[in-house]
Design an enzyme around this catalytic site. Structure first.
Site, PDB file in Angstrom:
ATOM      1  N   GLY A  34      31.725  44.271  62.954  1.00  0.00           N
ATOM      2  CA  GLY A  34      31.943  42.990  63.618  1.00  0.00           C
ATOM      3  C   GLY A  34      33.408  42.582  63.622  1.00  0.00           C
ATOM      4  N   TYR A 139      17.976  56.527  63.142  1.00  0.00           N
ATOM      5  CA  TYR A 139      18.163  55.126  63.528  1.00  0.00           C
ATOM      6  C   TYR A 139      16.827  54.487  63.903  1.00  0.00           C
ATOM      7  CZ  TYR A 139      19.136  51.121  66.531  1.00  0.00           C
ATOM      8  OH  TYR A 139      19.117  49.882  67.117  1.00  0.00           O
TER       9      TYR A 139
END
Length: 325
Positions: A34, A139
């Site tokens: 982020g 994932y």
């Protein structure tokens, strides 16, 4: 107050931007992917990791958290194959840590960001929530594991959840103050726009002989602001007691081929892409398109933005990104 974990990331930051209009928001992010500039100025920010129980217990002790929104997963399919331990540690073990602290703190409502990767390579042209889940990479498996764990926590401890499985998030907020900024970038639309902006030498099409009208893969693209709206609707329904323990797909309900996406980018920008052909990637299904009829019926959500809208917002953001980063 709503705790948004991963609120400095691409999707999390767009949700926070919408959420601060009606709620007090606390963002927890370790900034591994982020960006500080993406966190809305009206949100309270704490730097930290959801794998750290001390940080979590301090948050739940000192802030009146009503519910949690989870956007803190690692999400690169290729990397998950090369480094599965990293994905199971963060996406499963650290998230399990979060759930345990939530239950201990008597905070039992969570909106969980899941993925179409839980379906693997589905049969049939359109994916519904009833389509069997059979993920083909770590994932997707890590996300499906957490879905199962949340179901078990619901039975054992009364956890209430809404799981949102979405497809290809794309585009940027209309303000062009936040948008996609991945390193490395792996998503098709920003890669095409980087080529059109002169920042990438070419754009590759992986496979041209799929069983589709133009031979290239078809995918479902959804504007990130549409995604954010869906999360807000899901949160409101969870807080009001109207919905709990629900799973929803999020998509446009219409697929676009790789060639169609390239053409849309060329049309919006007025530029010509330098396209190269590459062999198909292993495990790439010919078509992945979501049915969002369930969330439309139950929560009144519909995708508002077209492919051209998505590309236009992404192009505006692409030009702003160089000044932002």
């Amino acid at each position: 107050m709503i705790l948004v974990i991963g609120g400095a990331g691409y999707i999390g930051s767009h949700v926070v931007k919408e959420l601060v209009q009606t709620k007090d928001v606390l963002v927890l992010d370790n900034f591994s992917t982020g960006h500080r500039w993406a966190v809305h100025e009206n949100a309270t920010m704490i730097e930290g990791d959801m794998g750290d129980k001390d940080i979590l217990e301090n948050i739940f002790t000192h802030y009146p958290i009503e519910a949690v929104m989870h956007f803190a997963a690692y999400s690169l399919v290729g990397e998950s194959v090369q480094e599965p331990g990293k994905y199971y540690q963060n996406n499963v073990a650290a998230t399990l840590n979060l759930l345990e602290v939530m239950v201990k703190s008597n905070v039992k409502k969570i909106i969980f960001s899941s993925t179409a990767a839980t379906y693997g390579i589905p049969e049939g042209p359109v994916i519904t929530e009833e389509t069997p889940t059979n993920p083909i990479n770590p994932y997707g498996r890590s996300k499906l594991m957490m879905e199962s764990i949340m179901k078990d926590f619901s039975k054992a401890y009364g956890l209430e959840y809404v799981i949102l499985r979405y497809f290809n998030a794309a585009g940027a907020d209309e303000s062009a103050k936040i948008g996609e900024a991945h390193d490395p970038e792996t998503h098709l639309i920003p890669l095409i726009l980087q080529n059109l902006a002169g920042d990438r030498p070419s754009i590759s099409i992986f496979g041209t002989d799929y069983d589709t009208p133009d031979g290239t893969c078809i995918r479902d693209y959804i504007h990130v602001t549409d995604l954010a709206r869906a999360h807000i609707l899901a949160l409101d329904a969870l807080l009001e007691g109207a919905k709990k323990n629900a799973i929803y797909n999020l998509g446009n309900g219409r697929g676009y081929s790789v060639r169609e996406v390239i053409e849309a980018c060329e049309r919006i920008t007025g530029k010509k892409a330098n396209v190269t052909m590459a062999p198909p990637r292993e495990g790439d299904p010919a078509r992945l398109v979501a049915s969002s009829e369930k969330i439309s019926r139950e929560l009144g959500w519909k995708a508002r933005y077209s492919l051209d809208d998505i590309v236009e917002s992404a192009w505006k953001w692409n030009k702003q990104l160089k000044a932002t980063v």
